[in-house]
Motif scaffolding. Sequence first.
Motif, PDB file in Angstrom:
ATOM      1  N   ILE A 265      -1.141  -2.780  -1.801  1.00  0.00           N
ATOM      2  CA  ILE A 265      -1.237  -3.723  -0.673  1.00  0.00           C
ATOM      3  C   ILE A 265      -1.454  -5.159  -1.143  1.00  0.00           C
ATOM      4  O   ILE A 265      -1.891  -5.411  -2.264  1.00  0.00           O
ATOM      5  CB  ILE A 265      -2.406  -3.346   0.266  1.00  0.00           C
ATOM      6  N   ARG A 266      -1.105  -6.079  -0.259  1.00  0.00           N
ATOM      7  CA  ARG A 266      -1.492  -7.482  -0.472  1.00  0.00           C
ATOM      8  C   ARG A 266      -2.721  -7.774   0.392  1.00  0.00           C
ATOM      9  O   ARG A 266      -3.715  -8.293  -0.053  1.00  0.00           O
ATOM     10  CB  ARG A 266      -0.328  -8.393  -0.064  1.00  0.00           C
ATOM     11  N   LYS A 267      -2.653  -7.360   1.668  1.00  0.00           N
ATOM     12  CA  LYS A 267      -3.741  -7.654   2.598  1.00  0.00           C
ATOM     13  C   LYS A 267      -3.852  -6.530   3.623  1.00  0.00           C
ATOM     14  O   LYS A 267      -2.840  -6.057   4.130  1.00  0.00           O
ATOM     15  CB  LYS A 267      -3.395  -8.964   3.334  1.00  0.00           C
ATOM     16  N   VAL A 268      -5.088  -6.109   3.899  1.00  0.00           N
ATOM     17  CA  VAL A 268      -5.282  -5.029   4.868  1.00  0.00           C
ATOM     18  C   VAL A 268      -6.253  -5.456   5.948  1.00  0.00           C
ATOM     19  O   VAL A 268      -7.333  -5.988   5.652  1.00  0.00           O
ATOM     20  CB  VAL A 268      -5.852  -3.756   4.178  1.00  0.00           C
ATOM     21  N   SER A 269      -5.888  -5.251   7.213  1.00  0.00           N
ATOM     22  CA  SER A 269      -6.862  -5.334   8.304  1.00  0.00           C
ATOM     23  C   SER A 269      -6.560  -4.149   9.208  1.00  0.00           C
ATOM     24  O   SER A 269      -5.556  -3.447   9.006  1.00  0.00           O
ATOM     25  CB  SER A 269      -6.720  -6.651   9.067  1.00  0.00           C
ATOM     26  N   PHE A 270      -7.392  -3.929  10.251  1.00  0.00           N
ATOM     27  CA  PHE A 270      -7.109  -2.783  11.122  1.00  0.00           C
ATOM     28  C   PHE A 270      -5.872  -3.015  11.983  1.00  0.00           C
ATOM     29  O   PHE A 270      -5.286  -2.085  12.508  1.00  0.00           O
ATOM     30  CB  PHE A 270      -8.337  -2.445  11.975  1.00  0.00           C
ATOM     31  N   ASP A 271      -5.468  -4.270  12.111  1.00  0.00           N
ATOM     32  CA  ASP A 271      -4.270  -4.549  12.911  1.00  0.00           C
ATOM     33  C   ASP A 271      -3.004  -4.446  12.086  1.00  0.00           C
ATOM     34  O   ASP A 271      -1.952  -4.057  12.584  1.00  0.00           O
ATOM     35  CB  ASP A 271      -4.338  -5.974  13.497  1.00  0.00           C
ATOM     36  N   GLU A 272      -3.111  -4.826  10.828  1.00  0.00           N
ATOM     37  CA  GLU A 272      -1.873  -4.967  10.064  1.00  0.00           C
ATOM     38  C   GLU A 272      -2.146  -4.890   8.558  1.00  0.00           C
ATOM     39  O   GLU A 272      -3.191  -5.347   8.091  1.00  0.00           O
ATOM     40  CB  GLU A 272      -1.289  -6.351  10.374  1.00  0.00           C
ATOM     41  N   THR A 273      -1.159  -4.334   7.840  1.00  0.00           N
ATOM     42  CA  THR A 273      -1.226  -4.339   6.374  1.00  0.00           C
ATOM     43  C   THR A 273       0.043  -4.968   5.828  1.00  0.00           C
ATOM     44  O   THR A 273       1.131  -4.679   6.323  1.00  0.00           O
ATOM     45  CB  THR A 273      -1.348  -2.900   5.841  1.00  0.00           C
ATOM     46  N   THR A 274      -0.103  -5.854   4.853  1.00  0.00           N
ATOM     47  CA  THR A 274       1.104  -6.333   4.170  1.00  0.00           C
ATOM     48  C   THR A 274       1.108  -5.727   2.768  1.00  0.00           C
ATOM     49  O   THR A 274       0.070  -5.580   2.124  1.00  0.00           O
ATOM     50  CB  THR A 274       1.145  -7.870   4.067  1.00  0.00           C
ATOM     51  N   TYR A 275       2.309  -5.375   2.315  1.00  0.00           N
ATOM     52  CA  TYR A 275       2.424  -4.665   1.045  1.00  0.00           C
ATOM     53  C   TYR A 275       2.568  -5.632  -0.122  1.00  0.00           C
ATOM     54  O   TYR A 275       3.065  -6.743   0.031  1.00  0.00           O
ATOM     55  CB  TYR A 275       3.643  -3.733   1.059  1.00  0.00           C
ATOM     56  N   ALA A 276       2.183  -5.135  -1.274  1.00  0.00           N
ATOM     57  CA  ALA A 276       2.411  -5.876  -2.524  1.00  0.00           C
ATOM     58  C   ALA A 276       3.909  -5.890  -2.820  1.00  0.00           C
ATOM     59  O   ALA A 276       4.689  -5.148  -2.218  1.00  0.00           O
ATOM     60  CB  ALA A 276       1.654  -5.190  -3.655  1.00  0.00           C
ATOM     61  N   ASP A 277       4.301  -6.698  -3.779  1.00  0.00           N
ATOM     62  CA  ASP A 277       5.710  -6.732  -4.195  1.00  0.00           C
ATOM     63  C   ASP A 277       6.026  -5.482  -5.016  1.00  0.00           C
ATOM     64  O   ASP A 277       5.133  -4.858  -5.575  1.00  0.00           O
ATOM     65  CB  ASP A 277       5.968  -7.971  -5.062  1.00  0.00           C
ATOM     66  N   PRO A 278       7.330  -5.161  -5.167  1.00  0.00           N
ATOM     67  CA  PRO A 278       7.702  -4.071  -6.086  1.00  0.00           C
ATOM     68  C   PRO A 278       7.294  -4.447  -7.514  1.00  0.00           C
ATOM     69  O   PRO A 278       7.333  -5.643  -7.826  1.00  0.00           O
ATOM     70  CB  PRO A 278       9.229  -4.016  -5.982  1.00  0.00           C
ATOM     71  N   PRO A 279       6.938  -3.510  -8.332  1.00  0.00           N
ATOM     72  CA  PRO A 279       6.913  -2.068  -8.105  1.00  0.00           C
ATOM     73  C   PRO A 279       5.610  -1.584  -7.476  1.00  0.00           C
ATOM     74  O   PRO A 279       5.501  -0.417  -7.102  1.00  0.00           O
ATOM     75  CB  PRO A 279       7.025  -1.523  -9.535  1.00  0.00           C
ATOM     76  N   TYR A 280       4.627  -2.503  -7.321  1.00  0.00           N
ATOM     77  CA  TYR A 280       3.275  -2.040  -6.960  1.00  0.00           C
ATOM     78  C   TYR A 280       3.216  -1.390  -5.586  1.00  0.00           C
ATOM     79  O   TYR A 280       2.398  -0.518  -5.340  1.00  0.00           O
ATOM     80  CB  TYR A 280       2.279  -3.194  -7.087  1.00  0.00           C
ATOM     81  N   LYS A 281       4.095  -1.837  -4.681  1.00  0.00           N
ATOM     82  CA  LYS A 281       3.997  -1.256  -3.332  1.00  0.00           C
ATOM     83  C   LYS A 281       4.364   0.229  -3.319  1.00  0.00           C
ATOM     84  O   LYS A 281       4.133   0.910  -2.329  1.00  0.00           O
ATOM     85  CB  LYS A 281       4.832  -2.055  -2.332  1.00  0.00           C
ATOM     86  N   PHE A 282       4.947   0.725  -4.427  1.00  0.00           N
ATOM     87  CA  PHE A 282       5.281   2.158  -4.495  1.00  0.00           C
ATOM     88  C   PHE A 282       4.288   2.945  -5.359  1.00  0.00           C
ATOM     89  O   PHE A 282       4.524   4.105  -5.676  1.00  0.00           O
ATOM     90  CB  PHE A 282       6.693   2.336  -5.067  1.00  0.00           C
ATOM     91  N   GLU A 283       3.227   2.286  -5.770  1.00  0.00           N
ATOM     92  CA  GLU A 283       2.304   2.948  -6.707  1.00  0.00           C
ATOM     93  C   GLU A 283       0.898   3.029  -6.109  1.00  0.00           C
ATOM     94  O   GLU A 283      -0.077   2.513  -6.664  1.00  0.00           O
ATOM     95  CB  GLU A 283       2.290   2.204  -8.059  1.00  0.00           C
ATOM     96  N   ALA A 284       0.805   3.673  -4.936  1.00  0.00           N
ATOM     97  CA  ALA A 284      -0.496   3.790  -4.273  1.00  0.00           C
ATOM     98  C   ALA A 284      -1.460   4.613  -5.124  1.00  0.00           C
ATOM     99  O   ALA A 284      -1.081   5.613  -5.716  1.00  0.00           O
ATOM    100  CB  ALA A 284      -0.313   4.450  -2.908  1.00  0.00           C
ATOM    101  N   GLY A 285      -2.708   4.169  -5.171  1.00  0.00           N
ATOM    102  CA  GLY A 285      -3.738   4.937  -5.879  1.00  0.00           C
ATOM    103  C   GLY A 285      -3.754   4.658  -7.373  1.00  0.00           C
ATOM    104  O   GLY A 285      -2.900   3.942  -7.901  1.00  0.00           O
ATOM    105  N   THR A 286      -4.746   5.239  -8.034  1.00  0.00           N
ATOM    106  CA  THR A 286      -4.867   5.054  -9.477  1.00  0.00           C
ATOM    107  C   THR A 286      -3.694   5.737 -10.171  1.00  0.00           C
ATOM    108  O   THR A 286      -3.467   6.925  -9.956  1.00  0.00           O
ATOM    109  CB  THR A 286      -6.189   5.662  -9.983  1.00  0.00           C
TER     110      THR A 286
END
Length: 416
Positions: A265-286
């Motif tokens: 992610i780049r930014k998370v709130s309860f209303d909205e989340t914006t994703y990180a750029d590739p490749p990170y947006k596909f690598e959730a978690g450790t």
Amino acid sequence: MSHPASAPDDPYDVERVRRDFPILHQQVNGHPLVYLDNGATSQKPRCVIDAISDYYLRDNSNVHRGVHTLAARATEAFESARTRAQEFLRAQDSKEIVFVRGTSEAINLVARGYAVPQLKAGDEVLITEMEHHSNIVPWQMICQETGALLRVLPIDEQGELSLDQLDDLMHAKTRVLALTHVSNALGTVNPLAQIIRKARDKGIVTIVDGAQAAPHMRIDVQKLGCDFYAFSGHKVYGPTGIGVLYGRMPLLREMQPYQGGGEMIRKVSFDETTYADPPYKFEAGTPNIAGAVGLAAALDYVDELGLERIARHELTLLKYATAAVEKVAGIRIIGRAREKAGILTFIIDGVHAHDVGTIMDHQGIAIRAGHHCAMPVMKKFGVAATTRASFGLYNTHQEVDALVSGLHEVREIMGT
Ligand code: PMP
């Protein structure tokens, strides 16, 4: 740092290569181990085992967010593994490399994240008859969901793609072409560049299953011109649980993540989340940090030994083995493509493949028996299962001799 057995200009010294692989030096059922199941997974050189162990002994931490020294070291190791994979595939940018668990996960990610948002009812996804289940089932799943249709390019009796049918199967409705570089069940090497050029001319997105190609040949994704390319670490002398999805950056930007969580992610709130750029947006978690470190060491190892030299060695073995195995009475080789990688598949009249595998194991020989996760290929050749010997960079001519005398033994024991 890896220490491959010989420098690129030396003749290929397989005995020295074998010394890099501790597991090979053991007896199985009273015989020296002959490991010919490299298509399923390959053994690991000591430098890969050491890289993983050194990482845990010295550098272990979580990546990306930490400010302390170990976090910086772990991040550096993980990101340089990404650069290593980029170099290995000759990709343009390390950000085009997504770490995944393996080929299966990579294909599922593209099917879910890229194809699903693009597909409408009546669109078509084209695969081939020689695909591994990992490159069939994910497409079937998303076709069911979206109403798209799955089309299949057939193979001929030699085990080659029927390219004369390609133009008819690639048309205005075709959105995706997913195909393997090398068949795990037949050994066929497909003429990818030619097929991909046709697909690109028609605006079809291409994904290549490179699971069986990465250990055997030089891959250049930019020359191939594919949109996506996937391979697994464990087949290329690296650890299990780590693999690579290459994607061209414009497509990775369009592709949606199918797993949410930390890291992506780049930014998370309860209303909205914006994703990180590739490749990170596909690598959730450790991520599998130690796996990436081990993979980088494996890629160093094969590159320093020289993929071209490895390919030459394996093709010599394949030729030698093919000539010897076809002389054994009652054996039929399945897969006679003009271009093959080090995979030899066959059946013995009147003997089930599992019996062949078991009798071979009694002689310390590890081969694979079954449908090889390619049931449509078995159906095409009218068999339920085959026996497969698959060669790796450490196999020898003497091991091929052991395979052949093992096959004679099978025929004797089974009375065929
Ligand atoms: N495709 C091919 C051609 C394979 O041989 C394999 C592994 N047998 C896979 C995909 C799946 O790879 P993994 O199990 O590492 O995800």
